[in-house]
Design an enzyme around this catalytic site. Structure first.
Site, PDB file in Angstrom:
ATOM      1  N   CYS A   1       0.828  -1.209   0.000  1.00  0.00           N
ATOM      2  CA  CYS A   1       0.000   0.000   0.000  1.00  0.00           C
ATOM      3  C   CYS A   1       0.860   1.256   0.000  1.00  0.00           C
ATOM      4  O   CYS A   1       0.701   2.128  -0.837  1.00  0.00           O
ATOM      5  CB  CYS A   1      -0.938   0.014   1.200  1.00  0.00           C
ATOM      6  SG  CYS A   1      -2.234  -1.222   1.075  1.00  0.00           S
ATOM      7  N   HIS A   2       1.773   1.360   1.000  1.00  0.00           N
ATOM      8  CA  HIS A   2       2.560   2.585   1.090  1.00  0.00           C
ATOM      9  C   HIS A   2       4.043   2.307   1.291  1.00  0.00           C
ATOM     10  O   HIS A   2       4.789   3.157   1.754  1.00  0.00           O
ATOM     11  CB  HIS A   2       2.028   3.484   2.212  1.00  0.00           C
ATOM     12  CG  HIS A   2       0.577   3.762   2.070  1.00  0.00           C
ATOM     13  ND1 HIS A   2      -0.387   3.029   2.737  1.00  0.00           N
ATOM     14  CD2 HIS A   2      -0.107   4.658   1.312  1.00  0.00           C
ATOM     15  CE1 HIS A   2      -1.580   3.475   2.393  1.00  0.00           C
ATOM     16  NE2 HIS A   2      -1.451   4.454   1.537  1.00  0.00           N
ATOM     17  N   GLY A   3       4.465   1.070   0.972  1.00  0.00           N
ATOM     18  CA  GLY A   3       5.887   0.763   0.934  1.00  0.00           C
ATOM     19  C   GLY A   3       6.583   0.656   2.272  1.00  0.00           C
ATOM     20  O   GLY A   3       7.633   1.247   2.469  1.00  0.00           O
TER      21      GLY A   3
END
Lengths: 420, 169, 259
Positions: B133-135
């Protein structure tokens, strides 16, 4: 109205109010001149507002846990009653709240009948009220179906079957209402949708009802037109607010007794049996608040005419302002009407009683007589009475009958400013 | 009006308002509390998982309380890698010895502590997990090493009922 | 004020009239003292525990209680079995769970979170095993019968010889309190049928009372909380009403008009 020239004191208030005159509205509501002789029968408008809000708030919270599916509805209600935090409290408030709502609305309606509040110039308020009442019945009926108990199921079956009395298209309409060939899951889900919708329609109509009220102002026990504001009126806040609040608290005590000490007494035991399309309960009755109309329905031996009679019994109220030909509003000055009024009250109570009894023998006979009298009251007695009745002299102002001249509003204000 | 009478009036109105406000607050609470987990949810039992078929280097994902739980049977390299990390290199310092009592088994909630996505297995810069999703990058102990997530993946309460069965919750 | 009192007494009267009309078909049920009635009514813990014993040893072979869970037995306001005991009770039942990773259902000992195990798979199975009559689920049975606890209590003791002239089919029994007097269930209780752990003598009357108490709790598990909260709520409302009354008098004293 006197408050149109209202200006808020603060700069910000003025800026806001020029763009959206909410402060003008608030000022109108607080200053709204109300007849100072309103008795406690007039507090039921406020009580009804409380009932509506209670039903909406508890209904919204119940809807977070309820499952509108024929296989799960009954179980989800049990889940609410057993596991949901305070679920039992919220459900019992909602279920008994419906009864309390109707109790209050009947008092509200009969107050209007006694004091002639439906007469010119208040016909629109009255008609809006009748529409609200009809929507309340629809909402209550559909709400009763949602727990999917035996009474839910068979009540839904019987009431929807009323539409089959319509010639030619009746059967088609019933199938359309059901979404199937019997009351079943499609019926339940649409009833839930409508049960959720109707209270908001009622809320909108209540706004109109109050708006229409604020144009001519309140009727009063003397039933005469009064000058507003004048020595006959008091501002809504704090006088009426505190009085309504007091009456509301008394009402809530009664409400609390039902919720906490006999929460199921107004319901029917069969509704704790899950719906079963194979078995009809031995004794099927609607909720108490629909009993008078149920009695009228059953008193007519013909299917179509029975439905017509029941609907007419409600719709006849909508034309009441024109059926009552008397120019005098309040029954206080109408000695004959006053007697007929109490006979009507008794008649409706009798209808309610026989509505709960089996439709046979003496009960059926009583129901028929009471039904006939109900229509007689509205269609014959009221129109004739307006012409024949010798009414009592009506006073010129409220202060006259109450105290024979008294302090006016200005003096009251003076007194108040002295205190502060 | 005398001063005394004014005071009494004020007291009456204040008392009425205060008592009314207390009641209103008391009524609001049930309406709020009804949205909290109900009794049946709170009582939801533990899950027992049979891990006999799990070979080293593999992860089993099971559902517990509606969330995925990763059960990783770690290889020796993974354990060594996790235990050799210095505490000061960690965003959320936790010893691998505390997270995996039995070093071969790592049990944790498979939920990224950033915004709740499920991280991917065997991905990322630290050979552990990677949240798409956001690393966020997690290491072989499920500890956050890089990315926006603030904490390591949570280790739930669990125990070995016997050699082959883990009871979560 | 007097007027208002009149209004509300009229209100109460109308309500009570309405309820009376529902209770039109009066049957004289057997009477006993129920500890849970009244403003402060509470369940008799020991009776609930004994009642559970009667339910599980006698009724449960035919009647389900599908809305109850074993955890309820340990919850406040109920039989309040100690948690260990409730766990042991749950574990004594075989619960079907699954499917497991092979896709098959399996049985395991019950846990607190499990629902009461049902005697039959479904309604049809229950009917098949009982000559076509479905033994009703007992979770809300007390609330589902007009006479409530008094009815159940009486029914359990209402088995008699059928009056002469009444013919009963096979598998139908006479019961004084049953609607129509014909009941499929044979007399479920007999003296000494269960052995109470607390030494209470298990007469039919005693067992009827215990199991009915248990059923009342099952149908209304929050009854004690409701009574307690109700008392507080009403006391609060009365206090606030009095305060508002005097505030109202004070405010209206500014205009000389009757309140």
């Amino acid at each position: 109205m006197s408050d149109h020239d209202y200006r808020p004191k603060s700069k910000v208030g003025q800026w806001f109010n020029d763009r959206l005159p909410l402060l003008t509205l608030a000022n109108h509501l607080t200053d709204y001149p109300t007849p100072k002789n309103l008795n406690y029968w007039w507090t039921f408008g406020g009580i009804l507002t409380f009932c509506l809000i209670t039903q909406i708030v508890t209904g919204l919270t119940l809807a977070m846990h309820y499952i509108a599916h024929a296989d799960m509805a009954f179980e989800s209600v049990e889940h609410i009653m057993r596991d949901v935090n305070y679920g039992w409290l919220i459900r019992y408030i909602h279920a008994n709240g419906a009864s309390m709502f109707f109790l209050a609305v009947y008092i509200h309606i009969f107050r209007s009948l006694f004091y002639g509040s439906y007469k010119s110039p208040r016909e629109i308020i009255w008609i809006l009220g009748i529409i609200i009442y009809l929507l309340m019945m629809a909402a209550a009926f559909m709400g009763y179906v949602l727990p999917w108990g035996q009474m839910s199921f068979w009540g839904a079956t019987v009431i929807t079957n009323l539409f089959s009395a319509i010639p030619l298209v009746g059967e088609g309409i019933v199938t359309w209402l059901w979404g199937g060939y019997s009351v079943d899951n499609p019926t339940l889900t649409r009833f839930f949708t409508l049960h959720y919708l109707i209270p908001f329609l009622i809320l909108g109509l209540v706004v109109l009802h109050i708006w229409a009220l604020h144009v001519p102002g309140n009727n009063n026990p003397v039933g005469i037109d009064i000058k507003k504001p004048s020595k006959d009126t008091v501002p809504f806040h704090p006088y009426i607010v505190i009085k309504d609040g007091f009456a509301l608290l008394m009402f809530m005590i009664v409400f609390a007794f039902f919720v906490f000490y006999s929460p199921n007494i107004l319901g029917h035991a069969d509704n704790y049996i899950e719906a079963n399309p194979m078995v009809t309960p031995a004794h099927i009755v609607p909720e108490w608040y629909l009993l008078p109309f149920y009695a009228i329905l059953r008193s007519v031996p013909d299917k179509l005419l029975g439905v017509v009679a029941m609907l007419s019994a409600i719709l006849i109220l909508a034309v009441l302002p024109w059926l009552d030909t008397s120019k005098i509003r309040s029954a206080v000055f109408r000695p004959l009407y006053k007697q007929f009024y109490w006979i009507l009250v008794a008649d409706v109570l009798i209808l309610g009683y026989v509505g709960a009894m089996p439709a046979e023998g003496l009960y059926l006979l009583i129901a028929r007589v009471a039904t006939a009298y109900y229509f007689l009251h509205f269609l014959v007695i009221l129109p004739v009475l307006g012409f024949k009745e010798k009414t009592l002299p009506v006073p010129l102002s409220i202060t006259e009958p109450v105290l024979g001249g008294s302090l006016n509003l200005a003096t009251a204000r003076q007194k108040e400013s002295k205190i502060e | 009006m005398s001063e005394k009478k004014t005071k009494r009036r004020d007291f009456l109105f204040t008392a009425t308002t205060a008592v009314g406000a207390v009641g209103a607050a008391a009524v609001v609470w049930p309406m709020i509390d009804q949205m909290n987990p109900d009794a049946s949810v709170k009582a939801l039992a533990s899950t027992e998982v049979d891990v006999s078929a799990l070979t080293p280097g593999n992860t089993l994902t099971v559902l517990w309380r509606g969330k995925p739980v990763f059960i990783r049977r770690r290889t020796q390299e993974e354990i060594d890698e996790a235990r050799s990390v210095k505490m000061e290199d960690l965003i959320h310092p936790e010893k691998d010895e505390d997270r995996a009592k039995n070093p071969e088994w790592l049990v944790m909630l498979g939920v990224c502590t950033h915004l709740g996505c499920v991280p991917l297995n065997d991905k990322g810069d630290y050979n552990g997990w990677f949240c798409p999703c956001h690393g966020s990058h997690y290491d072989t102990s499920g500890r956050i090493r890089k990315g926006p997530a603030p904490w390591n993946m949570e280790v739930p309460k669990y125990e070995f009922v016997n050699a082959n069965t883990i009871k979560i919750g | 004020m007097k007027k208002l009192l009149k209004i509300f007494s009229a209100l109460l009267l109308i309500c009570s009239l309405n309820t009376l009309s529902f209770a039109a078909e009066k049957v004289d049920y057997l009477k006993t003292d129920w500890s849970f009635k009244g403003l402060f009514g509470k369940f008799d813990r020991a009776a609930l525990q004994r009642g559970y014993q009667v339910y599980t040893e006698v009724c449960a072979s035919c009647h389900s209680m599908k809305y109850l869970s074993y955890r309820n037995l340990a919850e406040k306001g109920g039989p309040e079995f100690p948690e260990d005991q409730a766990k042991a009770i749950a574990a004594s039942f075989e619960v079907t769970d699954g499917p497991n990773s092979d896709g098959e259902m399996f049985t395991r000992p019950g846990k607190l979170s499990d629902k009461f195990v049902m005697p039959y798979e479904n309604v049809k199975a229950a009917q098949a095993a009982n000559g076509g009559a479905y033994p009703p689920d007992m979770s809300v049975l007390v609330k589902a019968r007009g006479g409530g606890v008094d009815y159940i209590y009486s029914l359990l003791q209402g088995y008699e010889e059928a009056p002469s002239g009444m013919t009963l089919d096979d598998g139908v029994h006479y019961n004084k309190y049953m609607y129509g007097n014909k009941i499929r269930m044979s007399a479920p209780l007999s003296d000494g049928l269960v052995e109470y752990g607390d030494g209470t003598t298990a007469t039919v009357e005693q067992m009827s009372k215990d199991v009915t108490t248990f059923l009342m709790w099952a149908a209304e598990p929050h009854l004690e909380a409701r009574h307690q909260m109700g008392f507080k709520a009403i006391i609060y409302l009365i206090i606030l009403t009095i305060l508002v009354y005097f505030s109202m008098k004070k405010i209206w004293s500014r205009v000389e008009s009757e309140v």
